[in-house]
Motif scaffolding. Structure first.
Motif, PDB file in Angstrom:
ATOM      1  N   ILE A  32       0.847  -1.185   0.000  1.00 41.34           N
ATOM      2  CA  ILE A  32       0.000   0.000   0.000  1.00 41.34           C
ATOM      3  C   ILE A  32       0.895   1.252   0.000  1.00 41.34           C
ATOM      4  N   VAL A  65       2.225   4.834   0.941  1.00 43.04           N
ATOM      5  CA  VAL A  65       2.126   5.560   2.203  1.00 43.04           C
ATOM      6  C   VAL A  65       2.840   6.900   2.090  1.00 43.04           C
ATOM      7  N   ASP A 101       8.528  -2.123  13.289  1.00 41.94           N
ATOM      8  CA  ASP A 101       7.644  -1.515  12.282  1.00 41.94           C
ATOM      9  C   ASP A 101       8.490  -1.098  11.097  1.00 41.94           C
ATOM     10  N   HIS A 102       7.956  -1.358   9.907  1.00 43.67           N
ATOM     11  CA  HIS A 102       8.689  -0.998   8.690  1.00 43.67           C
ATOM     12  C   HIS A 102       7.833  -0.124   7.788  1.00 43.67           C
ATOM     13  N   GLY A 103       6.726   0.392   8.328  1.00 45.92           N
ATOM     14  CA  GLY A 103       5.870   1.266   7.532  1.00 45.92           C
ATOM     15  C   GLY A 103       4.464   0.721   7.402  1.00 45.92           C
ATOM     16  N   SER A 104       3.507   1.623   7.307  1.00 44.22           N
ATOM     17  CA  SER A 104       2.090   1.277   7.295  1.00 44.22           C
ATOM     18  C   SER A 104       1.679   0.484   6.063  1.00 44.22           C
ATOM     19  N   GLY A 105       2.512   0.481   5.027  1.00 44.70           N
ATOM     20  CA  GLY A 105       2.150  -0.193   3.784  1.00 44.70           C
ATOM     21  C   GLY A 105       2.505  -1.660   3.754  1.00 44.70           C
ATOM     22  N   ALA A 106       3.286  -2.133   4.720  1.00 41.88           N
ATOM     23  CA  ALA A 106       3.604  -3.564   4.789  1.00 41.88           C
ATOM     24  C   ALA A 106       2.304  -4.338   5.026  1.00 41.88           C
ATOM     25  N   PRO A 107       2.221  -5.581   4.531  1.00 45.17           N
ATOM     26  CA  PRO A 107       0.970  -6.331   4.665  1.00 45.17           C
ATOM     27  C   PRO A 107       0.435  -6.396   6.093  1.00 45.17           C
ATOM     28  N   ALA A 166      -0.930  -2.942   7.021  1.00 45.13           N
ATOM     29  CA  ALA A 166      -2.077  -2.580   6.183  1.00 45.13           C
ATOM     30  C   ALA A 166      -3.304  -3.392   6.563  1.00 45.13           C
ATOM     31  N   ALA A 167      -3.134  -4.672   6.833  1.00 44.82           N
ATOM     32  CA  ALA A 167      -4.283  -5.502   7.216  1.00 44.82           C
ATOM     33  C   ALA A 167      -4.836  -5.069   8.571  1.00 44.82           C
ATOM     34  N   ARG A 196      -4.773  -2.072   9.747  1.00 48.58           N
ATOM     35  CA  ARG A 196      -5.517  -0.827   9.519  1.00 48.58           C
ATOM     36  C   ARG A 196      -6.848  -1.085   8.821  1.00 48.58           C
ATOM     37  N   LEU A 197      -6.858  -2.008   7.869  1.00 48.58           N
ATOM     38  CA  LEU A 197      -8.126  -2.348   7.212  1.00 48.58           C
ATOM     39  C   LEU A 197      -9.132  -2.865   8.227  1.00 48.58           C
ATOM     40  N   VAL A 212      12.525  -3.281  -1.005  1.00 47.43           N
ATOM     41  CA  VAL A 212      12.708  -1.837  -0.863  1.00 47.43           C
ATOM     42  C   VAL A 212      14.173  -1.443  -0.776  1.00 47.43           C
ATOM     43  N   GLY A 257       4.651  -2.436  16.680  1.00 47.75           N
ATOM     44  CA  GLY A 257       4.256  -1.553  15.581  1.00 47.75           C
ATOM     45  C   GLY A 257       2.768  -1.653  15.282  1.00 47.75           C
ATOM     46  N   GLU A 269       0.060   1.321  14.897  1.00 56.86           N
ATOM     47  CA  GLU A 269      -0.652   1.544  13.630  1.00 56.86           C
ATOM     48  C   GLU A 269      -2.159   1.592  13.884  1.00 56.86           C
ATOM     49  N   LEU A 290       4.144   7.553  11.824  1.00 60.27           N
ATOM     50  CA  LEU A 290       4.872   6.552  12.604  1.00 60.27           C
ATOM     51  C   LEU A 290       6.236   6.226  12.004  1.00 60.27           C
TER      52      LEU A 290
END
Lengths: 266, 266, 266, 266
Positions: free
Chosen positions: A242, A244, B62-68, B71-72, B74-75, B149, B223, B227, C8
């Protein structure tokens, strides 16, 4: 530890009975929808009841891969290829008050509204108007009305029509229609959504409010299993990332001072 | 039902002991990282062991909000505002072979490679070259190498440096470096990723392969909780809808015939 | 889809920053507990704050395999040997209002009680007495008081002592002690439980109520990972079957008539 | 982020189509079982196919509250009264290789056995004997045979009879019967269990092995929702505590020395 008690299933060597019925009778002469009804209501449905519950389960089976439940199941399937059940569970976990949960809330409203009408000797229309007024004052939404995607949800009229044909439509359908009308008159047009229709029918079928969410889950799991199967067969693992945008603190040292970006040399 | 047996915790009125140690002693004079080590290894760590496990947990937090996983979570938080634990669990469920699981797989490789070197009387470098050759023939990836990345993951050198300073670096670190070199020579530069570094250190600290995933989860939950807290406080419910492109069957009637689009009249 | 926003973590090739701090600085000079604090509070803790949060995480790490969280994790590990994350997630899902959730509820009470004391110009003791009276009238429990196992929870005094030594004990500790006293005086002795102590300290450390549950989860996952590892290594799959007593409908045919038990022939 | 692609559902304002079919057509003239079949197989079932899939879903809906899936759902419902979906998800997470997973494994065996018979020009009986021999040598179980509770599972004969009546019984049913016979001859009587019967029928219906687990989940969720509803309505929160026997390290001080139990004075 004392044995747990249950009135649902009794199984012993060579015998499995669901609320007293032999599971093999249900397999041969009943149906899955009968079994869902039986598990939750402790009796078998009439043909009309079965038909409506069947249509309700179809109506919520899947609404597209982008819905939170399906998207979360796919994210889990993308990162964790070890376990189907993990992906399905991740999808289910997105279901709550905000997603798939309006049905149960709307059923609470219907029950309260019907009770208020009876107690105060007013019509369901008047009870619905009162309710919308109170919600509006509390700046709260009316669960069961409005949708992010559909200006008119095609499933609603079909469910209501089926309920009428089956002579099942009662206070639930009437009250939700009255809510829609009251909202239109005092707020803005907020068409009945699938949660509202499902709530109306489940109320008229005699289910308790909790069933609004539990039966949504039964139906949605059909879609989740297919979404997960498609993710496994069509997509490579870890395809999803996703995008960010970071908007937090700028780079800093542990003592809190800003990081000095080294000057670029030429 | 017979009682379950466990060697982890014994609690009775007024007393809680973790592997024999009073939890209040651990609270006062020990630390959370000590407790994680103790639970998994049945003894307290040395100061160097504690320091390395501590750094490992930080490295995967934590490696960022876009990691699976994030993201899951947050969903689920977006759709289900009823339960923090549901959102955290959805995040954890994305963790498996493909996400957060390479550490455990790399630990299996290290154990096998070290064993092969010992049994066949070859160097770790030669064992690593063999392994990379076999993987290449099987067209299989080498877990622990490569990242989506980072061309160079900054955490790797730090972990290896800390392991060397603590005199903990052993076969695990040596073998993963040998894997990287063997891959560079026969495939392409594939830098060690955090899973590979974590695997090397956990091997050298004496953990079994399963710990590669279990300790990743312990770290990542830090993390995930943040999140989820940020999703609740900064975002409105149901803000997330993933864009989807349908590429399946065109509209059809139940009998399978194509839907005739009604001609537009003017 | 617009990128999601977050304050974050910012990661790009070769760089990972948590709230502005380089993750490698945190690995080398910080700690996991620092990182947990940082993720939730947007700043690093003082040494005293770190020490208290550390002790809180230890205090909830594991309380025995029979607690709902540990038991559910083991049940999932017993049935589903495919995925560690599935078992850990099952354990987390038992955490909510009733298990691990009293901390967050107690933090809400503390915040409300401290506010009431300030607004009405009364003492914390008086505010606590009012609160206990209202709860009693509503026949509601006071979250943070009472325990199923411990008549005196040994962790409570230790946490309060550490908070006093660190000069962190403030309104939170005072109010929870006042609650205990008010309950003793007007109901019965209900000793402060770990949720109440955790709530008091987290309030005094400046955390919001949600942290009462989120940090419980961070700590408990340490125990869950060890419970799952022990289940995998010590027990065979599917060892667990809970004894059940059926007390529902007697055997019946699909038409509702009782099943005639065939007479035994000799 | 590019849109995700899917061939399952296309929804836009006023229209929801599942694999091309209008959801309202499925609601009015189709059924939930049709929809499950359609989602997974991309076409509607024949009446016989529908009937068999329906019976399969009934057969796995619930087998008693003590099964791992139901017990975990109840544990989660007992601890976390905040979210139905959390409890259902906990139940699903127990499903894997060992619980509800034998169906998918047995489908893999059937596919391999049928292929081996065709390739080597041998009968299905001979292929089954070979397979049982290999399993026996590897000391591996044969998924689909044997049950913890039932010496004869009543659901098996019913499913096989329905498959024969519907002229659907083919290689799948034949191969599983051959497995049972081969096991009886060379190991011991191991009656076909529900997983084996489900695998045989799903194979003969043309489903891929993954469906063995995915459709088990669809059916079981019906039971899980009822188990959770019963737990909420009949039982008080936190009623469940599993008895545990500690058999680990005796009490010790942080320095490892045994705790000296204070001598009892009189």
């Amino acid at each position: 530890m004392d044995p747990w008690r249950t009135a649902l299933v009794n199984s012993s060597d060579g015998s499995i009975r669901i609320r007293g019925y032999d599971v093999t009778d249900l397999m041969r002469q009943g149906s899955f929808v009968d079994t869902v009804f039986l598990l939750h209501r402790a009796r078998l449905p009439t043909p009309d009841e079965r038909r409506l519950l069947d249509a309700i389960l179809v109506s919520v089976a899947d609404h597209g891969s982008g819905a939170p439940s399906c998207a979360a199941a796919r994210l889990a399937a993308s990162g964790n290829r070890q376990s189907f059940s993990a992906a399905i569970a991740a999808g289910i976990l997105t279901i709550g008050e905000e997603h798939g949960g309006a049905g149960a809330q709307c059923m609470e409203l219907i029950a309260a509204g019907v009770e208020e009408a009876r107690t105060d000797g007013i019509t369901l229309d008047e009870a619905a108007r009162r309710l919308v007024r109170r919600r509006r004052q509390a700046r709260a939404r009316v669960p069961g009305l409005g949708h992010r995607v559909h200006s008119t949800d095609p499933r609603v009229a079909v469910l209501f029509g089926m309920a009428r044909d089956a002579k099942v439509a009662g206070d639930g359908v009437a009250f939700v229609l009255a809510l829609e009308e009251a909202a239109r008159a005092s707020i803005k047009p907020l068409p009945i959504n699938i949660d509202g229709a499902l709530a109306a029918l489940l109320h008229d079928l005699g289910f308790p409010p909790a069933a609004g969410m539990l039966l949504f889950i039964v139906g949605r799991v059909a879609g989740l299993t297919a979404e997960v199967a498609e993710e496994y067969t069509r997509e490579r693992p870890m395809r999803i990332r996703i995008p960010v945008q970071y908007d937090g603190e700028p780079p800093r040292e542990l003592d809190g001072t800003p990081v000095k970006t080294p000057e670029l040399q030429d």
